[in-house]
Motif scaffolding. Structure first.
Motif, short mmCIF file in Angstrom:
data_model
loop_
_atom_site.label_atom_id
_atom_site.label_comp_id
_atom_site.label_asym_id
_atom_site.label_seq_id
_atom_site.Cartn_x
_atom_site.Cartn_y
_atom_site.Cartn_z
N LEU A 64 -2.14 9.43 1.58
CA LEU A 64 -3.25 9.80 2.45
C LEU A 64 -4.22 8.63 2.64
CD1 LEU A 64 -3.90 13.44 1.20
CD2 LEU A 64 -2.52 12.68 3.14
N ASP A 65 -4.59 7.97 1.52
CA ASP A 65 -5.52 6.85 1.60
C ASP A 65 -4.83 5.53 1.92
OD1 ASP A 65 -7.41 8.73 0.92
OD2 ASP A 65 -7.52 8.13 -1.20
N GLU A 66 -3.49 5.49 1.76
CA GLU A 66 -2.68 4.30 2.02
C GLU A 66 -3.21 3.08 1.28
OE1 GLU A 66 -2.26 3.71 6.22
OE2 GLU A 66 -1.16 5.58 6.47
N ARG A 67 -3.54 3.28 0.01
CA ARG A 67 -4.07 2.19 -0.80
C ARG A 67 -2.97 1.24 -1.23
NH1 ARG A 67 -7.19 4.72 -5.44
NH2 ARG A 67 -7.12 2.56 -6.11
N ASP A 68 -3.34 0.02 -1.52
CA ASP A 68 -2.40 -0.99 -2.00
C ASP A 68 -1.83 -0.53 -3.34
OD1 ASP A 68 -1.36 -3.86 -1.86
OD2 ASP A 68 -2.32 -3.79 -3.85
N ARG A 69 -0.53 -0.64 -3.49
CA ARG A 69 0.12 -0.13 -4.71
C ARG A 69 -0.32 -0.89 -5.95
NH1 ARG A 69 5.25 3.21 -3.44
NH2 ARG A 69 4.77 3.79 -1.32
N ASP A 70 -0.65 -2.16 -5.83
CA ASP A 70 -1.13 -2.91 -6.99
C ASP A 70 -2.47 -2.35 -7.47
OD1 ASP A 70 1.08 -4.60 -7.17
OD2 ASP A 70 0.23 -6.00 -5.71
N ASP A 71 -3.34 -1.97 -6.53
CA ASP A 71 -4.62 -1.35 -6.89
C ASP A 71 -4.39 -0.01 -7.60
OD1 ASP A 71 -6.02 -3.41 -5.72
OD2 ASP A 71 -6.39 -2.34 -3.84
N ALA A 102 -3.73 8.82 -3.15
CA ALA A 102 -3.96 7.37 -3.11
C ALA A 102 -2.88 6.66 -2.29
CB ALA A 102 -4.00 6.80 -4.53
N ILE A 103 -1.62 7.04 -2.49
CA ILE A 103 -0.52 6.34 -1.83
C ILE A 103 -0.33 6.79 -0.38
CG2 ILE A 103 1.99 5.95 -1.84
CD1 ILE A 103 0.59 4.42 -4.05
#
Length: 196
Positions: free
Chosen positions: A147-154, A144-145
């Motif tokens: 590879l997908d570079e998702r927002d940390r709040d999400d 999530a963090i």
């Protein structure tokens, strides 16, 4: 190249649209910025984009009331603005984050040889194998963090934790990954990696 000194009159002429001063500003700082940027960016278009954005921001600040209080520091100011634009460029164009240095941009390679490309693919395969061997929670978090570079709040909402505890979980997952990496790949110092 001869280095220039700047004064309030130079900045006033630049902001007033004096053609000769503008031409000097553009040619002088283009030469300096291109020296800096060519060693840090892999495409001529990226160099040009960062250079132009730097000029836009510098001129915007200079034209404000009280823009640059020390005109003799114009060169240092342009360099600082360029560094900020370059950092933003790295962040926006980066496809992956380093597992070792959170928040630090990774400088792109200037040119990869066929051997480098083959090695990179082999390493990517090993990284995927290592990820599959991790506990599911660690694997999901790293994916999530990084590879997908998702927002940390999400990610916090998905995992039901706050930002502080997310940092703890992320640290543990990275340590788990590093441990597995060392077991499979050997001494990181031999590979030019940081073992910390």
């Amino acid at each position: 190249m001869e280095f220039c000194t700047f004064d309030a009159a130079y900045i006033d002429n630049l902001c007033a649209g004096d053609r000769r001063t503008q031409d000097h500003f553009v040619s002088y700082f283009t030469a300096l910025l291109e020296l800096k940027l060519r060693s840090r960016l892999h495409s001529p278009q990226a160099v040009e984009d960062v250079r132009q954005e730097t000029f836009v921001r510098v001129l915007r600040v200079l034209r404000k009331d009280g823009g640059l209080r020390q005109p003799e520091r114009l060169g240092a100011f342009v360099n600082t603005v360029c560094n900020n634009v370059l950092f933003e460029h790295y962040r926006s164009s980066s496809k992956s984050q380093s597992l070792d240095e959170e928040g630090q941009p990774e400088l792109p390679a200037v040119g990869a040889s066929a051997l480098d490309i083959a090695s990179s693919k082999q390493l990517s395969g090993k990284v995927r194998e290592i990820l599959l061997g991790l506990p599911q929670k660690d694997r999901r978090l790293l994916k999530a963090i990084f590879l997908d570079e998702r927002d940390r709040d999400d990610v916090c909402r998905e995992f039901g934790v706050d930002r502080e505890y997310l940092r703890v979980l992320l640290h543990r997952a990275k340590q788990e990954f590093k441990g597995e990496y060392l077991k499979r790949m050997g001494n990181p110092l031999a590979l030019g990696m940081n073992a910390s």
